[in-house]
Design a protein around this motif. Sequence first.
Motif, short mmCIF file in Angstrom:
data_model
loop_
_atom_site.label_atom_id
_atom_site.label_comp_id
_atom_site.label_asym_id
_atom_site.label_seq_id
_atom_site.Cartn_x
_atom_site.Cartn_y
_atom_site.Cartn_z
N GLY A 418 28.59 -0.02 81.71
CA GLY A 418 29.80 0.76 81.62
C GLY A 418 30.36 1.21 82.97
O GLY A 418 29.66 1.23 83.98
N GLY A 419 31.65 1.57 82.96
CA GLY A 419 32.28 2.12 84.16
C GLY A 419 32.60 1.11 85.22
O GLY A 419 32.55 1.42 86.41
N ASN A 420 32.97 -0.11 84.82
CA ASN A 420 33.30 -1.18 85.77
C ASN A 420 34.52 -1.95 85.31
O ASN A 420 34.87 -1.97 84.13
CB ASN A 420 32.12 -2.15 85.91
N ILE A 421 35.16 -2.61 86.27
CA ILE A 421 36.27 -3.54 86.00
C ILE A 421 35.82 -4.93 86.42
O ILE A 421 35.25 -5.11 87.51
CB ILE A 421 37.54 -3.13 86.75
N ASP A 422 36.07 -5.90 85.57
CA ASP A 422 35.69 -7.29 85.82
C ASP A 422 36.95 -8.13 85.96
O ASP A 422 37.66 -8.37 84.99
CB ASP A 422 34.83 -7.81 84.67
N MET A 423 37.24 -8.57 87.20
CA MET A 423 38.38 -9.45 87.44
C MET A 423 37.92 -10.72 88.15
O MET A 423 38.64 -11.28 88.99
CB MET A 423 39.46 -8.73 88.25
N ARG A 424 36.74 -11.19 87.81
CA ARG A 424 36.22 -12.39 88.46
C ARG A 424 37.18 -13.57 88.29
O ARG A 424 37.90 -13.66 87.30
CB ARG A 424 34.84 -12.72 87.91
N GLY A 425 37.15 -14.41 89.29
CA GLY A 425 38.22 -15.38 89.51
C GLY A 425 39.10 -14.95 90.66
O GLY A 425 39.87 -15.74 91.19
N LYS A 430 36.12 -7.61 96.82
CA LYS A 430 36.44 -6.26 96.34
C LYS A 430 37.22 -6.28 95.02
O LYS A 430 37.27 -5.26 94.31
CB LYS A 430 37.24 -5.50 97.40
N ASP A 431 37.84 -7.42 94.70
CA ASP A 431 38.66 -7.52 93.49
C ASP A 431 37.92 -8.19 92.33
O ASP A 431 38.52 -8.43 91.27
CB ASP A 431 39.93 -8.32 93.77
N GLN A 432 36.66 -8.50 92.50
CA GLN A 432 35.98 -9.28 91.48
C GLN A 432 35.32 -8.41 90.41
O GLN A 432 35.80 -8.31 89.29
CB GLN A 432 34.96 -10.21 92.14
N LEU A 433 34.23 -7.77 90.75
CA LEU A 433 33.47 -6.98 89.79
C LEU A 433 33.08 -5.68 90.49
O LEU A 433 32.29 -5.70 91.43
CB LEU A 433 32.23 -7.76 89.34
N PHE A 434 33.64 -4.55 90.06
CA PHE A 434 33.48 -3.32 90.81
C PHE A 434 33.53 -2.10 89.90
O PHE A 434 34.13 -2.13 88.82
CB PHE A 434 34.56 -3.21 91.89
N GLN A 435 32.91 -1.02 90.36
CA GLN A 435 32.92 0.22 89.58
C GLN A 435 34.31 0.86 89.63
O GLN A 435 35.02 0.78 90.63
CB GLN A 435 31.86 1.19 90.08
N HIS A 436 34.66 1.53 88.54
CA HIS A 436 35.96 2.18 88.46
C HIS A 436 35.94 3.17 87.31
O HIS A 436 35.26 2.96 86.31
CB HIS A 436 37.07 1.14 88.23
N ASP A 437 36.67 4.28 87.47
CA ASP A 437 36.85 5.18 86.35
C ASP A 437 37.58 4.45 85.21
O ASP A 437 38.36 3.51 85.45
CB ASP A 437 37.64 6.41 86.77
N ILE A 438 37.38 4.92 84.00
CA ILE A 438 37.91 4.23 82.83
C ILE A 438 38.84 5.16 82.04
O ILE A 438 38.38 6.00 81.25
CB ILE A 438 36.78 3.73 81.92
N PRO A 439 40.15 5.05 82.24
CA PRO A 439 41.09 5.72 81.33
C PRO A 439 41.21 4.93 80.02
O PRO A 439 40.73 3.80 79.91
CB PRO A 439 42.41 5.67 82.11
#
Length: 526
Positions: A418-425, A430-439
């Motif tokens: 939990g608590g991550n954004i996945d933009m792999r590709g 820094k834009d691939q798989l990283f922690q982030h708050d979740i609104p």
Amino acid sequence: MYYLYSRFTIAVMLFLLSVSSYAQSFNIKDYGAVGDGKSISTTAIQKTIDACYKNGGGRVYVPAGIFITGTVNLKSNINLYLENGAVLQGSENLKDYQSYSLPQYGINYYGILYTVNAENVSITGQGTIDGNNKVFYDFEHAKKMDANSTKLTRQKENYRHVASGIGDGPVVPKDRPRQMVIFSQCKNVQLRDISLLNSPFWTLHFADCDLVNVNGIRLWSGLLVPNADGIDVTSCSNVVIANSDIRSGDDAIAIVGYDHHFEIPGFSGIRHVSENIIVTNCNLQSYSSGIRIGFLDQNTVRNVHVSHVNITNSTRGIGIFLRDEGSLKNISFSDMTIETHLRTGDWWGNGEPIHISAVRGKELVKLGTIKNVSFDNITCKGENGILIYGSDESVIQDIKFNNISFELLNSKLNDVAGGNIDMRGALAEKDQLFQHDIPGLFAHDVDGLAINNFKLVWDSTITQPYFTHGIEVNNFKDVKITNFNGRAAPSNKNAYRIYLSKGDNVTLDTKDGVHTDGVTGVSVIK
């Protein structure tokens, strides 16, 4: 009257001629195929197809039995008909498949059916095409994520940790054939009623085709099997996918414009558009995206309409990805149910019911845009928030949400995923798989975002502090939020119903629970 009667008579005669030429039936057993589940019938099946073609077309009939085969090639004006109980099963020997070579990939193999430059070709009946993937994967071991790819996540090396066994997979591939069924540069293609099972790679691939109709099929590639997409539509026009059940490890349905020389030899490398595509009345499951639109090596995708579709038990619901040239535009989703979950293992996606992103995936290209995408009457349950994530060089434009109901669920995997954004590709680490708050809904770098009648419900058992605002939008222009029925995460006392920052021109129907930071041009509807 005589003129009308003559026209009618001519039409009937032409119809009868077409039916009579198409009604010829060629039984694969008559050409030496043996349905004992042991004998290799590739040559016999191809002889049957060739005989049918030389006689002007017709039906290639597969009776009940298990017919082992390598690669065969369909041709124009042929209906491959699989009787109830008939199975075309892929050989376990790679040498039985047609090989091809690409500089960047070396030697590869086509799957069971490879059809190129054909017209009026179809596969129908109650039978089955089985890719036999049990011999091409190690089902005892899962593919692990490497520490480098997870170093920016909240959990670091513990990201998606599996406590025991193989968890959610994906299982480990061996040498295998590629796309199980390919139609390349074909016109007027139909698949109806058949079952496509256990593919070792993409299951059903339409490449540079025009006029494609898929109706009433069962496609189950195996939820633990990586790269086993359901249906891939690449650089095709006028496509309908309807009334089908698709369950796949990777994307259930993928729609892209594509530079095909990366995957299939014989292409010029000219980029083509995918356009005029309808997906309706389908049930989808995927351990990646239920529906994916766009990605790398792409050109424009436009005029895609998805309706009356259920996406359940999936890792990502709808995924729209801009990573390359071309644009993704005029896309609509309506009357859908979406259910998503976090996973263990190396799957792409992280529980988002809806994901839209536009970030660079390749060097030395001019990024396209995502524009004019709408969502109407969507009911979601998911273990991550809705994401709209653009970039400075590709701002996402004209996104509309209307009548959306979203229940953000607690997950038993929050501690490991939990608590991550996945933009792999994405190209940049820094834009691939990283922690982030979740609104509940997060939008970044957007121009023209309209949210109307959005109901957001948080699971009351959520305790993680990284769940934050109801809606968060930053780096934006022209945002309109009306009839939002929701609040901030119950676990976060510092969060807001709506949090807006670094933007211009906002229209709201209330100021209650709204925080604006660096925002100009705020108006409230009264």
